[in-house]
Design a protein around this motif. Structure first.
Motif, mmCIF file in Angstrom:
data_model
loop_
_atom_site.group_PDB
_atom_site.id
_atom_site.type_symbol
_atom_site.label_atom_id
_atom_site.label_comp_id
_atom_site.label_asym_id
_atom_site.label_seq_id
_atom_site.Cartn_x
_atom_site.Cartn_y
_atom_site.Cartn_z
ATOM 1 N N ALA A 103 6.147 -3.111 1.644
ATOM 2 C CA ALA A 103 4.726 -2.929 1.940
ATOM 3 C C ALA A 103 4.307 -1.480 1.744
ATOM 4 O O ALA A 103 3.289 -1.197 1.104
ATOM 5 C CB ALA A 103 4.428 -3.384 3.367
ATOM 6 N N ASN A 104 5.093 -0.535 2.272
ATOM 7 C CA ASN A 104 4.700 0.871 2.157
ATOM 8 C C ASN A 104 4.684 1.339 0.701
ATOM 9 O O ASN A 104 3.845 2.133 0.308
ATOM 10 C CB ASN A 104 5.540 1.779 3.032
ATOM 11 N N GLU A 105 5.591 0.814 -0.120
ATOM 12 C CA GLU A 105 5.603 1.181 -1.537
ATOM 13 C C GLU A 105 4.364 0.643 -2.243
ATOM 14 O O GLU A 105 3.759 1.332 -3.061
ATOM 15 C CB GLU A 105 6.865 0.653 -2.217
ATOM 16 N N HIS A 106 4.001 -0.584 -1.944
ATOM 17 C CA HIS A 106 2.827 -1.180 -2.574
ATOM 18 C C HIS A 106 1.555 -0.439 -2.152
ATOM 19 O O HIS A 106 0.706 -0.101 -2.987
ATOM 20 C CB HIS A 106 2.723 -2.662 -2.230
ATOM 21 N N ILE A 107 1.417 -0.194 -0.866
ATOM 22 C CA ILE A 107 0.247 0.529 -0.359
ATOM 23 C C ILE A 107 0.178 1.911 -1.000
ATOM 24 O O ILE A 107 -0.881 2.343 -1.462
ATOM 25 C CB ILE A 107 0.270 0.606 1.182
#
Length: 114
Positions: A7-11
């Motif tokens: 999630a943090n990579e996508h965001i």
């Protein structure tokens, strides 16, 4: 978001694609997103996003169920938290970051090199 992307990579991928956004670690280990030095939100890994909003916007977002209280000051509608558990949460975190991004750019403009 794919099953292999956190999630943090996508965001981070989406939010840093906006002109003038810089990301990096803050003093408490949070992953912060800023425009001209003004934070538009930050992440604590893949589990939660934190935001600052004007009181009226924060209160409206709480009433809509999009954010909840921030653990440091749960009574303030200026500070907000959003858990990240699903793809829908990831999309909403990005939308909330965009809300703050648009507010910051409208008020302060973009850096000259953006």
């Amino acid at each position: 978001m794919s099953e292999t992307t956190a999630a943090n990579e996508h965001i981070t991928h989406v939010v840093t694609s906006w002109p003038g956004v810089q990301a990096g670690y803050g003093s408490r280990g949070e992953w912060s997103f800023k425009v001209q030095g003004r934070e538009i939100g930050h992440l604590h890994g893949d589990r939660v996003a934190h935001f600052g909003f004007p009181r009226d916007i924060g209160a409206e977002l709480r009433a809509q169920g999009r954010v909840g209280p921030h653990p440091v000051n749960p009574h303030s509608t200026k500070m907000a938290a959003r858990p990240i558990a699903t793809d829908a949460d990831v999309r909403d975190v990005i939308e909330l970051m965009r809300l703050n991004y648009d507010r910051a750019v409208a008020r302060h403009g973009l850096p000259a090199n953006a």
